[in-house]
Design a protein around this motif. Structure first.
Motif: not given
Length: 67
Positions: A9, A13, A15, A18, A21, A62
């Motif tokens: 993470p 950033e 949630d 993330y 991604r 993460g």
């Protein structure tokens, strides 16, 4: 074997960013597909969304505290 690429993470950033991604890195088409893969990776594929939230799965993925 269940492969799940787990990007680190970024600082500050959100949630949802993330999750996006993770979805792009692992070529998931839907949010549900990503959630099922994360739950399976951490040995919780049978838990319902009421028992295990997306935010909890993201913190596990993460390697971060839920706070």
């Amino acid at each position: 074997m269940n492969m799940l690429f787990r990007p680190t993470p970024l600082p500050d950033e959100l949630d949802r960013s993330y999750l996006g991604r993770i979805m792009r890195t692992n070529c998931f088409q839907t949010k549900n597909e990503a959630i099922v893969a994360m739950a399976t990776r951490f040995g919780m594929p049978c838990k319902s969304r009421l028992e295990l939230s997306c935010l909890e799965l993201l913190s596990l993925t993460g390697d971060m505290l839920l706070e």
